[in-house]
Write a protein that holds these residues in place. Structure first.
Motif, PDB file in Angstrom:
ATOM      1  N   SER A 144      -5.569 -14.735  13.979  1.00  0.00           N
ATOM      2  CA  SER A 144      -6.553 -14.157  13.077  1.00  0.00           C
ATOM      3  C   SER A 144      -6.848 -12.706  13.413  1.00  0.00           C
ATOM      4  N   GLU A 145      -6.535 -12.283  14.656  1.00  0.00           N
ATOM      5  CA  GLU A 145      -6.787 -10.903  15.032  1.00  0.00           C
ATOM      6  C   GLU A 145      -5.791  -9.943  14.398  1.00  0.00           C
ATOM      7  N   ARG A 146      -4.687 -10.469  13.905  1.00  0.00           N
ATOM      8  CA  ARG A 146      -3.648  -9.616  13.325  1.00  0.00           C
ATOM      9  C   ARG A 146      -4.026  -9.297  11.888  1.00  0.00           C
ATOM     10  N   ALA A 147      -4.428  -8.061  11.644  1.00  0.00           N
ATOM     11  CA  ALA A 147      -4.883  -7.667  10.322  1.00  0.00           C
ATOM     12  C   ALA A 147      -3.687  -7.468   9.391  1.00  0.00           C
ATOM     13  N   ILE A 148      -3.774  -8.047   8.205  1.00  0.00           N
ATOM     14  CA  ILE A 148      -2.748  -7.831   7.189  1.00  0.00           C
ATOM     15  C   ILE A 148      -3.446  -7.779   5.854  1.00  0.00           C
ATOM     16  N   ASP A 149      -3.012  -6.875   5.005  1.00  0.00           N
ATOM     17  CA  ASP A 149      -3.698  -6.637   3.754  1.00  0.00           C
ATOM     18  C   ASP A 149      -2.754  -6.875   2.587  1.00  0.00           C
ATOM     19  N   PHE A 150      -3.344  -6.838   1.372  1.00  0.00           N
ATOM     20  CA  PHE A 150      -2.532  -6.962   0.175  1.00  0.00           C
ATOM     21  C   PHE A 150      -1.876  -5.619  -0.152  1.00  0.00           C
ATOM     22  N   GLU A 151      -0.701  -5.690  -0.747  1.00  0.00           N
ATOM     23  CA  GLU A 151       0.014  -4.497  -1.170  1.00  0.00           C
ATOM     24  C   GLU A 151      -0.828  -3.719  -2.179  1.00  0.00           C
ATOM     25  N   ILE A 152      -0.676  -2.401  -2.198  1.00  0.00           N
ATOM     26  CA  ILE A 152      -1.404  -1.572  -3.150  1.00  0.00           C
ATOM     27  C   ILE A 152      -0.445  -1.081  -4.228  1.00  0.00           C
ATOM     28  N   LEU A 153      -1.004  -0.694  -5.368  1.00  0.00           N
ATOM     29  CA  LEU A 153      -0.196  -0.264  -6.505  1.00  0.00           C
ATOM     30  C   LEU A 153      -0.291   1.248  -6.647  1.00  0.00           C
ATOM     31  N   ASP A 154       0.804   1.929  -6.375  1.00  0.00           N
ATOM     32  CA  ASP A 154       0.863   3.389  -6.469  1.00  0.00           C
ATOM     33  C   ASP A 154       1.925   3.799  -7.486  1.00  0.00           C
ATOM     34  N   PRO A 155       1.719   4.929  -8.173  1.00  0.00           N
ATOM     35  CA  PRO A 155       2.744   5.411  -9.109  1.00  0.00           C
ATOM     36  C   PRO A 155       3.999   5.842  -8.360  1.00  0.00           C
TER      37      PRO A 155
END
Length: 437
Positions: free
Chosen positions: A214-225
């Motif tokens: 749980s200490e390993r931070a992972i996020d959702f992908e972001i949408l960039d042009p």
């Protein structure tokens, strides 16, 4: 544009919640339909037996290998599971195209039978550099050498398990040496055991504890042009309505996710690995690996609810899990869930939550079932066709970015603005940008 000409989404899965469309379709049956306007353009089909364990290697999430064969031979290839040790690969097309596709399919099967696993020992510093978010070199090496690379980081010295043909493994080894020299990494100790270039039955070390994971931070992908006009390429994976749907970005991330799903499926399909990575206690919010029984593949997921059955044992407990790379929420038995091996968190979660910009339901309240069905058709939901998307605005909802999109279908002779098409079909009405988010 005729909606009747597009195939409907029909997927067998008794345990899946309403609105699940993104994950099961592409692995289970991928069928294309030929419009034969010329009576002389005769289509034929042949069946090829493919060992069950080879299928994941052949298809992947977007069916990249199969798609390449289809495009080269102008054929359509789908897989049927009649039970038993083999699936049937059904190839449809012209007589010449079918024969070429059959030869390429058999070549892929033969290549799979020649796969080996090599263990390459490296230092802790090397592992940290290869897997850092800034370098992403390990994925690059795997892509260049066309191998699968696993990390065993529990012992010292650490090791990389490289899966591929002999020549692919050698290419991976050379790529690794070259990258380390280019970056002038200090204190790197690269040792390879050439005696292990044959198949090894590697047993993983014990899984990290829940607190460590749980200490390993992972996020959702972001949408960039990705272009000067502000657009990027996306594929719609799941649709709840035009006001809530999920997309994935196209490009190298798609291939990375293909590899990840293949690797997870290969790993968790082995009973010893599932036993070693069994989840001792499941809690809401846990990140887990889950099997979708009708799909026979393993995915990353987050537990969103638990429905214990007091009359049954713990393994029969029903979990609702969100497939973080697609957006689906599905119900599975606890016996189909395992702890995530830490290196399966090397890429960000790929599902991106979105809504249509500048449009709302015609009655201003909720989208009709027919409107949702038409929106699924317009966006090729779970058919993995590319749409052009432009972010008009975004907001943070429950600590997650939600993007308001303009979607354009460029797959037809005339570009289709999907919001304008919904308005034209009298399913929605136009609103200003501030009201659309």
């Amino acid at each position: 544009m005729s909606y009747d000409s597009l195939p409907s989404l029909k997927t067998l899965f008794a345990t899946v919640t309403a609105g699940v469309t993104g994950t099961l379709v592409y692995h289970y049956m991928k069928t294309k339909f030929f419009a034969v306007n010329d009576e002389e353009n005769i289509k034929v089909s042949v069946h090829v037996e493919v060992p069950q364990q080879t299928v994941a290697y052949l298809i992947g999430r977007g069916g990249n290998n199969i798609k390449h064969i289809e495009e080269e031979t102008c054929t359509s290839i789908s897989f049927i599971d009649p039970g038993g040790p083999c699936r049937l690969g059904v190839i449809r097309g012209s007589k010449e195209g079918v024969q070429l596709a059959k030869l390429q399919l058999l070549k892929c099967v033969e290549e799979y039978g020649q796969l080996e696993t090599c263990e390459i020992f490296v230092s802790e510093t090397t592992i940290a550099w290869l897997t850092s978010e800034e370098s992403k070199k390990l994925r690059e090496i795997a892509a260049l050498s066309k191998t699968r690379i696993y990390i065993d980081g529990q012992e010292k010295p650490m090791s990389l398990l490289v899966r591929g043909t002999y020549h692919q493994i050698e290419n991976a080894r050379e790529c690794l040496k070259t990258r380390l020299k280019e970056m002038a990494v200090e204190d790197v100790q690269l040792e390879t055991d050439t005696s292990k270039n044959s198949m090894v039955n590697h047993v993983p070390n014990p899984v990290k504890t829940k607190s460590q994971l749980s200490e390993r931070a992972i996020d959702f992908e972001i949408l960039d042009p990705t272009s000067s006009d502000g657009f990027c390429e996306v594929m719609v994976s799941v649709v709840e309505s035009p006001s809530k749907f999920f997309v994935q970005k196209c490009g190298t991330l798609s291939k990375d996710l293909d590899c990840l799903i293949d690797d997870m499926t290969e790993f968790y399909s082995k009973g010893d690995n599932r036993l070693q990575y069994a989840a001792p206690k499941i809690e809401i919010g846990n990140l887990v690996a889950t099997l979708i029984p009708d799909d026979s593949c393993w995915y990353r997921a987050k537990v969103v609810s638990i429905e214990p059955d007091e009359e049954s044992d713990e393994e029969e407990t029903i979990l609702s899990v969100n497939l973080v790379d697609f957006g689906d929420t599905v119900k599975v038995k606890q016996c189909y869930v395992a702890s995530l091996r830490p290196d399966f968190l090397t890429i960000q979660f790929q599902s991106i939550e979105c809504r249509m910009a500048y449009i709302q339901p015609k009655d201003g309240v909720e989208w009709s079932e027919k409107a949702i069905e038409v929106f699924e058709t317009l966006t090729y939901c779970a058919h993995w066709k590319i749409l052009m998307a432009r972010v008009e605005s975004h907001a943070t909802v429950n600590d997650r970015n939600v993007y308001s999109l303009k979607l354009v279908d460029t797959n037809t002779e005339t570009d289709i603005d999907i919001a304008a098409e919904l308005v034209r079909l009298e399913f929605g009405c136009v609103v200003d940008q501030e009201s659309s988010m």
